[in-house]
Design an enzyme around this catalytic site. Sequence first.
Site, PDB file in Angstrom:
ATOM      1  N   SER A 102       0.871  -1.094   0.100  1.00  0.00           N
ATOM      2  CA  SER A 102       0.036   0.208   0.067  1.00  0.00           C
ATOM      3  C   SER A 102       0.830   1.397   0.001  1.00  0.00           C
ATOM      4  O   SER A 102       2.186   0.940   0.377  1.00  0.00           O
ATOM      5  CB  SER A 102      -0.637   0.027   1.254  1.00  0.00           C
ATOM      6  OG  SER A 102      -1.454   1.144   1.519  1.00  0.00           O
TER       7      SER A 102
ATOM      8  N   TYR B  34      -1.865  -0.581  10.745  1.00  0.00           N
ATOM      9  CA  TYR B  34      -1.929  -0.943   9.161  1.00  0.00           C
ATOM     10  C   TYR B  34      -0.591  -0.603   8.298  1.00  0.00           C
ATOM     11  O   TYR B  34      -0.043  -1.338   7.513  1.00  0.00           O
ATOM     12  CB  TYR B  34      -3.266  -0.389   8.676  1.00  0.00           C
ATOM     13  CG  TYR B  34      -3.255  -0.735   7.030  1.00  0.00           C
ATOM     14  CD1 TYR B  34      -4.010  -1.703   6.618  1.00  0.00           C
ATOM     15  CD2 TYR B  34      -2.875   0.438   6.046  1.00  0.00           C
ATOM     16  CE1 TYR B  34      -4.390  -2.195   5.396  1.00  0.00           C
ATOM     17  CE2 TYR B  34      -3.282  -0.201   4.830  1.00  0.00           C
ATOM     18  CZ  TYR B  34      -4.048  -1.183   4.267  1.00  0.00           C
ATOM     19  OH  TYR B  34      -4.111  -1.475   2.951  1.00  0.00           O
TER      20      TYR B  34
HETATM   21  P1  NAD Z   1     -11.500  -6.500   0.321  1.00  0.00           P
HETATM   22  O1  NAD Z   1     -12.058  -6.215   1.754  1.00  0.00           O
HETATM   23  O2  NAD Z   1     -12.287  -5.680  -1.008  1.00  0.00           O
HETATM   24  O3  NAD Z   1     -11.093  -7.669  -0.244  1.00  0.00           O
HETATM   25  C1  NAD Z   1     -10.201  -8.327   0.580  1.00  0.00           C
HETATM   26  C2  NAD Z   1     -10.563  -9.885   0.471  1.00  0.00           C
HETATM   27  O4  NAD Z   1      -9.355 -10.534   1.502  1.00  0.00           O
HETATM   28  C3  NAD Z   1     -11.912 -10.389   1.055  1.00  0.00           C
HETATM   29  O5  NAD Z   1     -12.436 -11.223  -0.192  1.00  0.00           O
HETATM   30  C4  NAD Z   1     -11.611 -10.980   2.229  1.00  0.00           C
HETATM   31  O6  NAD Z   1     -12.673 -12.161   2.217  1.00  0.00           O
HETATM   32  C5  NAD Z   1     -10.283 -11.642   2.006  1.00  0.00           C
HETATM   33  N1  NAD Z   1      -9.388 -12.206   3.192  1.00  0.00           N
HETATM   34  C6  NAD Z   1      -9.551 -11.311   4.445  1.00  0.00           C
HETATM   35  N2  NAD Z   1      -8.878 -11.825   5.456  1.00  0.00           N
HETATM   36  C7  NAD Z   1      -8.486 -12.897   4.823  1.00  0.00           C
HETATM   37  C8  NAD Z   1      -7.649 -14.136   5.302  1.00  0.00           C
HETATM   38  N3  NAD Z   1      -7.485 -14.225   6.662  1.00  0.00           N
HETATM   39  N4  NAD Z   1      -7.622 -15.020   4.504  1.00  0.00           N
HETATM   40  C9  NAD Z   1      -7.919 -14.879   3.285  1.00  0.00           C
HETATM   41  N5  NAD Z   1      -8.496 -13.971   2.646  1.00  0.00           N
HETATM   42  C10 NAD Z   1      -9.018 -13.203   3.362  1.00  0.00           C
HETATM   43  O7  NAD Z   1     -10.007  -5.318   0.097  1.00  0.00           O
HETATM   44  P2  NAD Z   1      -9.357  -4.758  -1.096  1.00  0.00           P
HETATM   45  O8  NAD Z   1      -9.462  -3.304  -1.071  1.00  0.00           O
HETATM   46  O9  NAD Z   1      -9.826  -5.420  -2.577  1.00  0.00           O
HETATM   47  O10 NAD Z   1      -7.878  -5.105  -0.662  1.00  0.00           O
HETATM   48  C11 NAD Z   1      -7.074  -6.121  -0.959  1.00  0.00           C
HETATM   49  C12 NAD Z   1      -5.557  -5.637  -0.577  1.00  0.00           C
HETATM   50  O11 NAD Z   1      -5.213  -4.275  -1.213  1.00  0.00           O
HETATM   51  C13 NAD Z   1      -5.419  -5.873   0.943  1.00  0.00           C
HETATM   52  O12 NAD Z   1      -4.097  -6.329   1.115  1.00  0.00           O
HETATM   53  C14 NAD Z   1      -5.296  -4.343   1.202  1.00  0.00           C
HETATM   54  O13 NAD Z   1      -4.801  -3.722   2.304  1.00  0.00           O
HETATM   55  C15 NAD Z   1      -4.784  -3.578   0.033  1.00  0.00           C
HETATM   56  N6  NAD Z   1      -4.833  -2.243  -0.350  1.00  0.00           N
HETATM   57  C16 NAD Z   1      -6.464  -1.649  -0.595  1.00  0.00           C
HETATM   58  C17 NAD Z   1      -6.603  -0.524  -0.746  1.00  0.00           C
HETATM   59  C18 NAD Z   1      -7.765   0.190  -1.010  1.00  0.00           C
HETATM   60  O14 NAD Z   1      -8.307   1.429  -0.955  1.00  0.00           O
HETATM   61  N7  NAD Z   1      -8.921  -0.657  -1.259  1.00  0.00           N
HETATM   62  C19 NAD Z   1      -5.352   0.556  -0.748  1.00  0.00           C
HETATM   63  C20 NAD Z   1      -4.003  -0.073  -0.517  1.00  0.00           C
HETATM   64  C21 NAD Z   1      -4.019  -1.432  -0.293  1.00  0.00           C
END
Ligand code: NAD
Length: 253
Positions: free
Chosen positions: A144, A157
Site C-alpha cells: 500500500s 496497518y
Molecule cells: P476487500 O476487503 O475488498 O477484499 C479483501 C479480500 O480478502 C476479501 O475477499 C476477504 O474475504 C479476503 N480476506 C480477508 N482476510 C483473509 C484471510 N485471513 N485469508 C484469506 N482471505 C482473506 O479489500 P481490497 O480493498 O480489495 O484489498 C485487497 C488488498 O489491497 C489488501 O491487502 C489491502 O490492504 C490492499 N489495499 C487496499 C486499498 C484500498 O483502498 N482498497 C489500498 C491499498 C492497499
Amino acid sequence: MSQLLSGQVALVTGAGAGIGRATALAFAREGLKVVVSDVDSASGEETVGLIRAAGGEATFICCNVTSDAEVKALVDGTVAAYGRLDYAFNNAGIEIEKGRLADGQEREFDAIMGVNVKGVWLCMKHQIPVMLAQGSGSIVNTASIAGLGAAPKMSIYSASKHAVVGLTKSAAIEYAKSNVRINAVCPAVIDTDMFRRACTSDPKKAEFAAAMHPVGRIGRVEEIAAAVIYLCSDNAAFTTGLALPVDGGATAI
Ligand code: NAD
C-alpha cells in the site's frame, strides 16, 4: 501485449472481492488457469463463476492465509489441480478502525499482523519452493502507499504494509539469481468494499480521498490488476524487489 502465456497458472489470495477479484479476472482474460482463494467461500466461488461465465478456467480453494497448514494445502492444491504455479498474487489483507496509536488494541495489532504480514510470509514460504523446482516464477504482494510512508491514524496497518515491502525486497534479493522475481504493488485509495466500509463510518472520506490524489479521483481495481499483470509478465523481466506505487501521483507530492 502482456506476454503472459496462455495455459500458465496463477494463484490469487483475497480473490473473493475488490482488487483480488479484479486481478483473478484479468489473469483469466490472459488465458491463464486461475486458482481463486479466499477465506470466504461464497465470494470466492462467485469469482470462479464470473471467470467461467466469461469462458475462463478457474478453481476455488478456501484458505485463511494466517494458517500455515491452510496455506500449504492451498499451494499443494494448486499444483495438484494444474501441475505448476507460475504467478502468485498475495493480496489478502484487512484494515482496522482508524485511531491514534495509543488507542489501538492488542487484538487489532495481532489480527492485522496475522493477515497482512504473516499471511504474505506464509504464502511466499510455500510458493517459492514450487517456483524454484520448476525454474521460474513471479510473485506480487499487495502492500500500500501506507507501506511507503506515514499513514496517520492507521499506524498498525501502515506498519503491516511496511513489513510487506520488507519481506518483498529481502525475498527478491534472496532468489534474484533463481529466475523467481518478487515485487509489490502499493495502491493508494481504491474503490473496493474495504474503502466503502471506511466511508460508511466517515462520509466525508470519499471527498477527502479523491482530493489526496493529484489526478483528482480514487483508483479502480482494474488499474491495480493491470499493474500486477505487468509485474508478472516478461515485460518486467528486469524488475525485482520493486514496491510499485499505483497511486494517481499521491506519493509524488
Ligand atoms: P476487500 O476487503 O475488498 O477484499 C479483501 C479480500 O480478502 C476479501 O475477499 C476477504 O474475504 C479476503 N480476506 C480477508 N482476510 C483473509 C484471510 N485471513 N485469508 C484469506 N482471505 C482473506 O479489500 P481490497 O480493498 O480489495 O484489498 C485487497 C488488498 O489491497 C489488501 O491487502 C489491502 O490492504 C490492499 N489495499 C487496499 C486499498 C484500498 O483502498 N482498497 C489500498 C491499498 C492497499
